[in-house]
Scaffold this motif. Structure first.
Motif, mmCIF file in Angstrom:
data_model
loop_
_atom_site.group_PDB
_atom_site.id
_atom_site.type_symbol
_atom_site.label_atom_id
_atom_site.label_comp_id
_atom_site.label_asym_id
_atom_site.label_seq_id
_atom_site.Cartn_x
_atom_site.Cartn_y
_atom_site.Cartn_z
ATOM 1 N N ALA A 246 20.556 10.306 -29.170
ATOM 2 C CA ALA A 246 19.393 10.216 -28.276
ATOM 3 C C ALA A 246 19.694 9.313 -27.079
ATOM 4 N N LYS A 247 20.364 8.199 -27.328
ATOM 5 C CA LYS A 247 20.734 7.283 -26.235
ATOM 6 C C LYS A 247 21.734 7.951 -25.292
ATOM 7 N N PHE A 248 22.668 8.709 -25.881
ATOM 8 C CA PHE A 248 23.654 9.422 -25.064
ATOM 9 C C PHE A 248 22.955 10.411 -24.131
ATOM 10 N N VAL A 249 22.028 11.217 -24.664
ATOM 11 C CA VAL A 249 21.308 12.207 -23.851
ATOM 12 C C VAL A 249 20.493 11.494 -22.775
ATOM 13 N N GLN A 250 19.879 10.386 -23.122
ATOM 14 C CA GLN A 250 19.104 9.620 -22.144
ATOM 15 C C GLN A 250 20.003 9.122 -21.010
ATOM 16 N N ASP A 251 21.186 8.628 -21.348
ATOM 17 C CA ASP A 251 22.130 8.156 -20.331
ATOM 18 C C ASP A 251 22.638 9.301 -19.455
ATOM 19 N N VAL A 252 22.894 10.449 -20.071
ATOM 20 C CA VAL A 252 23.353 11.612 -19.302
ATOM 21 C C VAL A 252 22.284 12.046 -18.307
ATOM 22 N N ARG A 253 21.035 12.089 -18.750
ATOM 23 C CA ARG A 253 19.941 12.475 -17.842
ATOM 24 C C ARG A 253 19.804 11.474 -16.698
ATOM 25 N N ALA A 254 19.965 10.194 -16.998
ATOM 26 C CA ALA A 254 19.860 9.161 -15.957
ATOM 27 C C ALA A 254 20.968 9.334 -14.925
ATOM 28 N N GLU A 255 22.189 9.596 -15.377
ATOM 29 C CA GLU A 255 23.308 9.788 -14.449
ATOM 30 C C GLU A 255 23.140 11.069 -13.645
ATOM 31 N N ALA A 256 22.655 12.134 -14.275
ATOM 32 C CA ALA A 256 22.446 13.400 -13.559
ATOM 33 C C ALA A 256 21.394 13.237 -12.471
ATOM 34 N N GLY A 257 20.443 12.350 -12.700
ATOM 35 C CA GLY A 257 19.424 12.093 -11.683
ATOM 36 C C GLY A 257 19.968 11.387 -10.457
#
Length: 64
Positions: A6-17
């Motif tokens: 879950a933390k990984f997906v959250q970090d990926v979404r933040a970077e994609a933004g």
């Protein structure tokens, strides 16, 4: 060090933004430039190949 999925997906979404995406016009202009350069390169190598082929045929007396 363990990272939860879950933390990984959250970090990926933040970077994609943070990614700056090109505009449609910039994408089309770049695509056009790439296609034009590919076409010019293919014509260049075709002409060079024909010239080299002609020279080899003349040198060795091959072909009509």
């Amino acid at each position: 060090m363990s990272v939860s999925p879950a933390k990984f997906v959250q970090d990926v979404r933040a970077e994609a933004g943070k990614v700056t995406w090109p505009t449609r016009r910039a994408t089309l202009v770049t695509t056009g430039a790439v296609l034009a350069m590919a076409a010019m390169t293919s014509v260049f190598f075709f002409v060079v190949d024909q010239i080299i082929g002609l020279g080899v045929r003349e040198l060795f007396g091959l072909g009509g």
